[in-house]
Design a protein around this motif. Sequence first.
Motif, PDB file in Angstrom:
ATOM      1  N   GLY A 165      71.005  83.997  74.907  1.00  0.00           N
ATOM      2  CA  GLY A 165      69.840  83.806  75.853  1.00  0.00           C
ATOM      3  C   GLY A 165      70.002  84.956  77.135  1.00  0.00           C
ATOM      4  N   ALA A 166      71.809  85.599  77.128  1.00  0.00           N
ATOM      5  CA  ALA A 166      71.797  86.655  77.365  1.00  0.00           C
ATOM      6  C   ALA A 166      70.702  87.903  77.353  1.00  0.00           C
TER       7      ALA A 166
ATOM      8  N   ALA B 297      63.882  79.509  69.165  1.00  0.00           N
ATOM      9  CA  ALA B 297      65.176  79.752  69.784  1.00  0.00           C
ATOM     10  C   ALA B 297      65.083  78.693  71.047  1.00  0.00           C
ATOM     11  N   TYR B 298      66.409  77.789  71.333  1.00  0.00           N
ATOM     12  CA  TYR B 298      66.965  76.867  72.763  1.00  0.00           C
ATOM     13  C   TYR B 298      68.167  77.389  72.701  1.00  0.00           C
ATOM     14  N   GLY B 299      68.433  78.153  74.317  1.00  0.00           N
ATOM     15  CA  GLY B 299      70.015  77.621  74.227  1.00  0.00           C
ATOM     16  C   GLY B 299      70.507  76.741  75.094  1.00  0.00           C
ATOM     17  N   LEU B 300      71.419  77.331  75.716  1.00  0.00           N
ATOM     18  CA  LEU B 300      71.677  76.066  76.533  1.00  0.00           C
ATOM     19  C   LEU B 300      70.461  75.438  77.514  1.00  0.00           C
ATOM     20  N   GLY B 301      68.895  76.053  77.664  1.00  0.00           N
ATOM     21  CA  GLY B 301      67.585  75.624  78.506  1.00  0.00           C
ATOM     22  C   GLY B 301      67.885  76.389  80.320  1.00  0.00           C
ATOM     23  N   ARG B 302      68.781  77.099  80.157  1.00  0.00           N
ATOM     24  CA  ARG B 302      68.780  77.477  82.397  1.00  0.00           C
ATOM     25  C   ARG B 302      67.517  78.235  82.615  1.00  0.00           C
ATOM     26  N   SER B 303      66.854  79.349  81.791  1.00  0.00           N
ATOM     27  CA  SER B 303      65.168  79.621  81.697  1.00  0.00           C
ATOM     28  C   SER B 303      64.999  78.128  82.332  1.00  0.00           C
ATOM     29  N   TYR B 304      63.943  78.790  83.208  1.00  0.00           N
ATOM     30  CA  TYR B 304      62.965  77.963  84.345  1.00  0.00           C
ATOM     31  C   TYR B 304      61.781  77.357  83.868  1.00  0.00           C
ATOM     32  N   GLY B 305      61.313  77.939  83.148  1.00  0.00           N
ATOM     33  CA  GLY B 305      59.838  77.633  82.256  1.00  0.00           C
ATOM     34  C   GLY B 305      59.621  77.434  81.575  1.00  0.00           C
ATOM     35  N   ASP B 306      59.018  77.826  80.509  1.00  0.00           N
ATOM     36  CA  ASP B 306      57.976  77.669  78.748  1.00  0.00           C
ATOM     37  C   ASP B 306      59.065  78.240  78.053  1.00  0.00           C
ATOM     38  N   GLU B 307      59.618  79.659  78.251  1.00  0.00           N
ATOM     39  CA  GLU B 307      59.910  80.247  77.724  1.00  0.00           C
ATOM     40  C   GLU B 307      60.974  79.599  76.627  1.00  0.00           C
ATOM     41  N   CYS B 308      61.814  78.572  76.611  1.00  0.00           N
ATOM     42  CA  CYS B 308      62.219  77.808  75.517  1.00  0.00           C
ATOM     43  C   CYS B 308      62.023  76.862  74.869  1.00  0.00           C
ATOM     44  N   LEU B 309      60.824  76.675  75.535  1.00  0.00           N
ATOM     45  CA  LEU B 309      60.320  75.196  75.122  1.00  0.00           C
ATOM     46  C   LEU B 309      58.727  75.918  73.722  1.00  0.00           C
ATOM     47  N   ASN B 310      58.700  75.244  73.180  1.00  0.00           N
ATOM     48  CA  ASN B 310      57.435  74.807  72.779  1.00  0.00           C
ATOM     49  C   ASN B 310      56.759  73.233  72.165  1.00  0.00           C
TER      50      ASN B 310
ATOM     51  N   SER C   2      63.234  72.749  80.087  1.00  0.00           N
ATOM     52  CA  SER C   2      64.012  73.728  80.450  1.00  0.00           C
ATOM     53  C   SER C   2      65.062  73.290  82.512  1.00  0.00           C
ATOM     54  N   TRP C   3      64.918  74.627  82.755  1.00  0.00           N
ATOM     55  CA  TRP C   3      65.780  74.083  83.420  1.00  0.00           C
ATOM     56  C   TRP C   3      65.070  73.544  85.789  1.00  0.00           C
TER      57      TRP C   3
END
Length: 430
Positions: A110-111, A38-51, A6-7
């Motif tokens: 993501g927004a 779901a993964y958008g552009l990975g602009r969240s900083y931590g583990d929210e968009c990761l699995n 992520s970011w």
Amino acid sequence: MRPVSSWGRLSAPPHEVVELADRDHIPAVLAAHRPGIAYGLGRSYGDECLNPEGVLWSTASLDRLIAFDSATGRLTCESGARLYDIQRVMIPRGWSLPVVPGTQQVTVGGAIANDVHGKNHHGAGTFGDHVRALRLVRTDGETIECGPDLRPDWFAATVGGMGLTGVIAEAELQLRRTPGPWLEAETLPFKGLDDFFRLSAESEAAWEHTVSWIDCTSGADVRGLFMRANPTEGGDRPRRARRKTFPFTPPVSLVNRLTLRALNEGYYALNKRHAGRRIVHYEPFLYPLDGIGEWNRLYGPRGFYQYQCVVPHGPGRQAVHDMLDAIAHAGEGSILAVLKTFGDRRPPGLLSFVAPGVTLALDFQNRSGVLALFERLDAIVRAAGGRLYPAKDARMPRGMFEATYPDLAEFLAFRDPGISSGMSRRLMGS
Ligand SMILES: Cc1cc2nc3c(=O)[nH]c(=O)nc-3n(C[C@H](O)[C@H](O)[C@H](O)COP(=O)(O)OP(=O)(O)OC[C@H]3O[C@@H](n4cnc5c(N)ncnc54)[C@H](O)[C@@H]3O)c2cc1C
């Protein structure tokens, strides 16, 4: 399997990445590849968009603009559409997204999933306030159409729901009229928190956008630059768009205890020169960091954290004072430090981050000692009745999340059992 980060680049665990390219096929893809997130552009900083070690449903190709009504400003688009593309297409037509975060390299999905805010929160609310409808696909194949007036319980769970209620396939957004791409902007140097709060209170009625950069090395007697802007006609001006990319990942963070003071000094001096009023293009004002691609490499191979909190107005001044003091004493922080007041409007999501008060956001290189500082900051935030922003988080203790998001129990009833992320396991246990 391939590494995805992520970011914040704190880790790059292996994932099975599955493209969602056709919105009609989403139910079949989710059924065949789950649990995932779901993964958008990975602009969240931590583990929210990761699995980690699991499935990511990438929405990057789900980027079509489906319909636009130029009389009402209603735009229907797929959830992987980038805010950058929407602004580029719509602003020349006299319409703009009403709320944008500090980067436009973000998807609509993501927004919505973080119910993001912008520099105009005091007047415009959050992104979710302008979503008229969305289509959610669950991993059991069910499709749910919802909006503020249609199945509002599902809408409230999905806006700010961190992708955990289903995959948003498409959304209908209400755009707002704009005179064009230009802003009349003003920069005002300030000294001390009283000055910051006075400028915020004075500016919010007359200025659409307000935000402050602060020098985190200056401690509680903080110095900073208060920036405010309004859309303006601007005329037919030429614009020099300069975009550079940070070319490599240095072996150590270039932001560190040795460079921190000089970097802040340099940033302050450079930008103080622009004090006063001028006409600027919306991109450098609203998304100052988008001019340097992959600037997150600056922090070296160990990556970095962002700490963003909101604290309510009453105790907020003292809490910000105490946090800045703690950060300066620890010798931590970065050149990316932002202070802003939020308006009083209640956000639409059960887990929306925004609350009336003041928000402080700072980046920190990932080094030993910084987690102990976060614990001290957490104590200040909790004592003041505040909370942290999941979009920026990689380490909040579960107890803090449970205590500071009072609608969590209500939200959990809407979770999709076929969806799981690093963050959901850390903060919700599954
Ligand atoms: C430089 C920078 C500045 C920023 N400034 C701000 C700011 O001013 N205000 C603010 O609020 N935020 C800000 N952010 C945070 C950013 O706006 C959010 O993290 C945003 O959610 C990222 O969108 P994304 O498309 O990259 O989503 P990702 O980071 O890929 O995912 C974020 C979450 O959205 C979910 N998600 C993504 N797509 C879907 C979908 N189709 N359906 C369901 N769930 C989905 C994911 O599962 C995940 O939980 C900033 C980030 C950066 C890097």
